[in-house]
Enzyme design. Structure first.
Site, PDB file in Angstrom:
ATOM      1  N   ARG A 154       0.817  -1.222   0.000  1.00 41.18           N
ATOM      2  CA  ARG A 154       0.000   0.000   0.000  1.00 41.18           C
ATOM      3  C   ARG A 154       0.848   1.269   0.000  1.00 41.18           C
ATOM      4  O   ARG A 154       0.393   2.320  -0.436  1.00 41.18           O
ATOM      5  CB  ARG A 154      -1.000  -0.015   1.158  1.00 41.18           C
ATOM      6  N   GLU A 179       6.868  -8.162  16.121  1.00 44.39           N
ATOM      7  CA  GLU A 179       6.381  -8.584  17.429  1.00 44.39           C
ATOM      8  C   GLU A 179       6.317 -10.108  17.523  1.00 44.39           C
ATOM      9  O   GLU A 179       6.392 -10.685  18.584  1.00 44.39           O
ATOM     10  CB  GLU A 179       4.979  -8.007  17.702  1.00 44.39           C
TER      11      GLU A 179
END
Length: 178
Positions: free
Chosen positions: A65, A102
């Site tokens: 994007r 993460e």
């Protein structure tokens, strides 16, 4: 160039989709902004006015994007565009950078000859969340010898504090605090 729609509320053209891609996540969908011509034009004009003062030589976008933001903005500013992509997506010799997420690791790559040492490159994405991918993009561009004066995104999820992971100015058009 004066903005064509200075009073247009861009936030009204961002759709929130709850529980996507997984439960508990509110996804900020820019497809509704992209398909509204005046809003998309206003977004590009506003980003151009924020990025112009950094005097970039080229813009770089993060897959995928980020391409939607950086490519038309590069055209708006009369600049070239460089793609930062996932591994094995670009032809020719590439350079890359592994970075921590993460939940594991990822890698970002660009063509080895995409930027010249000393070139000023502003890095763009659609959204700044935790800042991990943006920080990796900065690192990769610097590894190639580029000067990165700033980064930018359409949307910032400020509650995730991604800006804290960046060591340079970050321009965003919309900020969500929760």
């Amino acid at each position: 160039m004066p903005e064509t729609h200075p009073d247009l509320d861009l936030r009204a053209h961002i759709r929130g989709i709850p529980d996507f891609p997984k439960p508990g996540i509110l996804f900020y969908d820019i497809s509704t902004l992209l398909r509204h011509g005046p809003a998309w034009r206003a977004a590009m004009e506003r980003l151009a006015s924020r990025i112009g003062p950094y005097k970039p030589d080229v813009l770089a976008g993060i897959e995928s994007r980020g391409f939607l933001v950086a490519a038309p903005l590069a055209l708006e500013l009369g600049l070239g565009f460089v793609m930062l992509r996932k591994p094995r997506k670009l032809p020719g010799e590439t350079i890359g950078l592994d970075y921590a997420l993460e939940y594991g690791t990822d890698r970002i790559e660009m063509q080895a000859d995409a930027v010249k040492p000393g070139q000023r490159v502003v890095l763009l994405d659609d959204l700044l969340a935790t800042g991990g991918t943006m920080a990796a993009g900065i690192g990769l561009l610097r590894q190639a010898g580029a000067e990165v004066p700033a980064v930018a995104a359409l949307i910032e999820l400020a509650f995730l504090n991604g800006r804290a992971r960046l060591d340079l100015p970050c321009e965003t058009l919309l900020r969500y605090d929760e």
